[in-house]
Motif scaffolding. Structure first.
Motif, mmCIF file in Angstrom:
data_model
loop_
_atom_site.group_PDB
_atom_site.id
_atom_site.type_symbol
_atom_site.label_atom_id
_atom_site.label_comp_id
_atom_site.label_asym_id
_atom_site.label_seq_id
_atom_site.Cartn_x
_atom_site.Cartn_y
_atom_site.Cartn_z
ATOM 1 N N ILE A 46 74.784 73.671 17.647
ATOM 2 C CA ILE A 46 73.695 73.639 18.679
ATOM 3 C C ILE A 46 74.007 74.673 19.622
ATOM 4 O O ILE A 46 73.481 75.601 20.076
ATOM 5 N N ASN A 47 75.230 74.476 20.283
ATOM 6 C CA ASN A 47 75.808 75.449 21.313
ATOM 7 C C ASN A 47 75.835 77.046 20.865
ATOM 8 O O ASN A 47 75.272 77.725 21.508
ATOM 9 N N ALA A 48 76.449 77.089 19.495
ATOM 10 C CA ALA A 48 76.288 78.416 18.922
ATOM 11 C C ALA A 48 74.816 78.927 18.932
ATOM 12 O O ALA A 48 74.572 80.294 19.109
ATOM 13 N N LYS A 49 74.094 78.088 18.629
ATOM 14 C CA LYS A 49 72.721 78.526 18.502
ATOM 15 C C LYS A 49 71.981 78.769 19.786
ATOM 16 O O LYS A 49 71.116 79.901 19.913
ATOM 17 N N GLN A 54 70.316 82.790 23.826
ATOM 18 C CA GLN A 54 70.477 83.473 25.182
ATOM 19 C C GLN A 54 70.822 84.945 24.968
ATOM 20 O O GLN A 54 70.238 85.916 25.856
ATOM 21 N N ASP A 55 71.531 85.246 24.018
ATOM 22 C CA ASP A 55 71.718 86.740 23.697
ATOM 23 C C ASP A 55 70.718 87.347 23.375
ATOM 24 O O ASP A 55 70.235 88.649 23.893
#
Length: 68
Positions: A46-49, A54-55
């Protein structure tokens, strides 16, 4: 002699019961830890997504600023 053997047998049975209880407790701990690890992996995914989104947001903001 029979009483001595019966005592040793009882001790062995008690040791076996204690070991089986310890194994069961350890297996429960392992199962709990596996569930926690799965949750951590989900959180990391989830954090990677979120970082990817955000990018994307940052890139869109940058592009929108150049259009103004």
């Amino acid at each position: 002699m029979i009483k001595d053997l019966q005592g040793k047998l009882k001790d062995a049975q008690d040791t076996l019961a204690a070991l089986e209880a310890s194994i069961a407790k350890s297996q429960a701990t392992i199962k709990d830890n596996e569930a926690k690890i799965a949750n951590i992996r989900s959180i990391l995914d989830i954090n990677a997504k979120i970082r990817s989104l955000q990018d994307t947001i940052d890139e869109l903001k940058k592009n929108s600023n150049t259009l103004e």
